[in-house]
Design an enzyme around this catalytic site. Structure first.
Site, mmCIF file in Angstrom:
data_model
loop_
_atom_site.group_PDB
_atom_site.id
_atom_site.type_symbol
_atom_site.label_atom_id
_atom_site.label_comp_id
_atom_site.label_asym_id
_atom_site.label_seq_id
_atom_site.Cartn_x
_atom_site.Cartn_y
_atom_site.Cartn_z
ATOM 1 N N HIS A 173 36.516 26.916 54.751
ATOM 2 C CA HIS A 173 37.690 26.667 53.910
ATOM 3 C C HIS A 173 38.882 27.358 54.555
ATOM 4 O O HIS A 173 38.884 28.580 54.753
ATOM 5 C CB HIS A 173 37.454 27.171 52.485
ATOM 6 C CG HIS A 173 36.539 26.282 51.706
ATOM 7 N ND1 HIS A 173 35.639 26.746 50.792
ATOM 8 C CD2 HIS A 173 36.392 24.926 51.736
ATOM 9 C CE1 HIS A 173 34.969 25.708 50.273
ATOM 10 N NE2 HIS A 173 35.404 24.611 50.841
ATOM 11 N N GLU A 176 40.956 30.690 53.414
ATOM 12 C CA GLU A 176 40.227 31.923 53.116
ATOM 13 C C GLU A 176 40.251 32.848 54.338
ATOM 14 O O GLU A 176 39.230 33.136 54.964
ATOM 15 C CB GLU A 176 38.803 31.556 52.647
ATOM 16 C CG GLU A 176 38.853 30.739 51.349
ATOM 17 C CD GLU A 176 37.564 30.020 50.967
ATOM 18 O OE1 GLU A 176 36.528 30.257 51.605
ATOM 19 O OE2 GLU A 176 37.608 29.206 50.025
ATOM 20 N N HIS A 297 33.014 33.078 52.405
ATOM 21 C CA HIS A 297 34.098 32.458 51.646
ATOM 22 C C HIS A 297 34.859 33.554 50.910
ATOM 23 O O HIS A 297 34.436 34.705 50.870
ATOM 24 C CB HIS A 297 33.527 31.477 50.615
ATOM 25 C CG HIS A 297 32.958 30.244 51.244
ATOM 26 N ND1 HIS A 297 33.596 29.039 51.189
ATOM 27 C CD2 HIS A 297 31.828 30.036 51.966
ATOM 28 C CE1 HIS A 297 32.878 28.136 51.842
ATOM 29 N NE2 HIS A 297 31.793 28.719 52.327
ATOM 30 N N GLU A 372 31.162 35.350 48.660
ATOM 31 C CA GLU A 372 32.538 35.135 48.214
ATOM 32 C C GLU A 372 33.164 36.527 48.217
ATOM 33 O O GLU A 372 32.854 37.349 47.353
ATOM 34 C CB GLU A 372 32.600 34.531 46.804
ATOM 35 C CG GLU A 372 32.043 33.115 46.685
ATOM 36 C CD GLU A 372 33.039 32.024 47.105
ATOM 37 O OE1 GLU A 372 34.202 32.359 47.426
ATOM 38 O OE2 GLU A 372 32.647 30.852 47.111
HETATM 39 ZN ZN LIG Z 1 35.418 28.688 50.252
#
Ligand SMILES: [Zn+2]
Length: 413
Positions: A173, A176, A297, A372
């Site tokens: 992504h 990020e 992430h 995350e």
């Molecule tokens: Zn992500």
């Protein structure tokens, strides 16, 4: 030749393109209290793509962060007040946070007190291969739609390390940024740290480290739109597929959008994206060597276990949960940062088609997690650069524990 012309055209396009600005865009934290309120928010997410949901809608009594453009604020607040939704204003001008972020100039070289450009990261990896020729090998794991290479390094301290490799992926992504910053810091520690735990972790496994997987999207966040998430493949009037919803394992089984303009667009087919297709091919060539696949992430402070399409527990769920909880405990020691551990569906929401699920589903790779990283919403994707090193330190602490635990368990068998 053709590829380099395409890259050149995109490069020029990137320079000429105006930067997307977020002046007076406000970040809200919403908490839907009823099923009706939740349903209304789902409709809003589908129907108004100018209002950006920064996380998945998890259910009632679970927060979601939403970025609202200045011209929509009145309408948005009126809408929210019509339902049972708690509303909290987190930030009144996201552009100020973007402006406060520091991006390192290429000439000053790699740094972890600022966010680095794509060129700086690639140059730095090249320099590692020169500096540590017997340990670091440059790898190209795939290509992107805009013709860029997806670069990484293979790190190996010991030629006797066989079939115990770990693949690390970050910035699938694009926005990020903390993920590639953390992963490159860890790579640097693997090469330079004198800490016994870190040395053991670095040297007892081979490492495949890809700091920026979605290279086109990442570059676009640097040149044009800081908040870009997807790839840059054109689909009608919109661009990009969510590359972590595009992998061919239980693809299109929820938590995605079929609208090409949505941030969670799953693509017209599994592996429609050059970056996911080519990377999956690379992974299939090394899959028999892998014991670990770790995706990075941000944000939310979670340590996630497969799968994202179903709440059914993966075959070694108990082992992954036990190791994950110990890893999260280690992570908390240094700065008190709290992580939640659990499988994707139970911890967040259904999200099908991720890279981790594809690896786990196809190859039964034992140690599979998605981090995350920080924070829990104050800055969200715009984590200040001064948090790069603390975030990286605590993350490395958790990786040391994760693989110490796993290696100890497998030795007992
Ligand atoms: Zn992500």
């Amino acid at each position: 030749m053709k590829t380099s012309i395409v890259v050149l055209i995109f490069a020029i396009g990137g320079i000429l393109a105006h930067k997307v600005r977020y002046d007076n865009h406000k970040l809200y934290r919403l908490n839907p209290k009823t099923n009706e309120a939740l349903e209304q928010l789902k409709q809003l997410e589908e129907n108004d793509l100018e209002i950006k949901f920064w996380n998945d809608l998890r259910g009632k009594n679970h927060f979601v962060d939403i970025l609202v453009p200045s011209e929509k604020i009145e309408e948005f607040e009126k809408f929210v007040r019509g339902f049972e939704i708690d509303l909290k204003l987190i930030n009144t001008n996201i552009q100020e946070v973007i402006d406060a972020e520091k991006t390192n100039k290429r000439s000053t070289g790699m740094s972890w007190t600022a966010y680095n450009s794509l060129e700086t990261i690639v140059d730095w990896m090249d320099s590692l291969a020169t500096e540590y020729p017997d340990k670091v090998t440059k790898i190209t794991v795939g290509k992107t739609y805009e013709g860029r290479d997806i670069n990484g390094v293979k790190l190996s301290f010991n030629s006797n390390n066989t079939n115990n490799a770990v693949f690390i992926e970050a910035n699938i992504h694009a926005r990020e940024w903390i993920t590639s910053a953390v992963v490159t810091w860890i790579l640097n520690e693997f090469l330079t740290s004198t800490d016994a735990g870190v040395r053991n972790l670095a040297e007892s496994h081979d490492w495949y480290i890809v700091p920026v997987l979605n290279v086109d999207g990442f570059q676009y966040t640097k040149t044009t739109d800081r908040m870009w998430r997807k790839t840059r493949t054109p689909y009608g009037k919109c661009y990009g597929v969510d590359p972590n919803r595009n992998w061919g394992y239980h693809w299109n089984e929820g938590g995605t959008s079929k609208n090409p303009c949505s941030d969670s667009y799953l693509g017209p087919a599994p592996f429609s994206e050059e970056c996911t297709r080519t990377t999956s091919k690379y992974l299939s060539t090394i899959a028999d060597k892998l014991i670990g696949y770790i995706g990075f992430h941000s944000y939310s402070q979670l340590l996630l276990i497969p799968y994202g399409h179903s709440p059914a527990h993966v075959e070694n769920y108990d082992q992954l949960e036990e190791i994950g909880l110990k890893a999260a405990k280690s992570l908390a020691k240094r700065y008190g940062t709290q992580y939640t551990v659990g499988n994707i569906v139970e911890t967040i929401y259904i999200a099908s088609g991720s890279s981790m699920d594809w690896v786990k589903g196809n190859y039964k790779t034992p140690v599979t997690y998605t981090y995350e990283l920080r924070d829990t919403g104050r800055y969200g994707f715009l984590l200040p650069a001064k948090q790069i090193i603390p975030t990286a330190e605590e993350t490395l602490d958790s990786l040391v524990t994760m693989f110490e635990e796993y290696d100890a368990q497998t030795k007992q068998i």
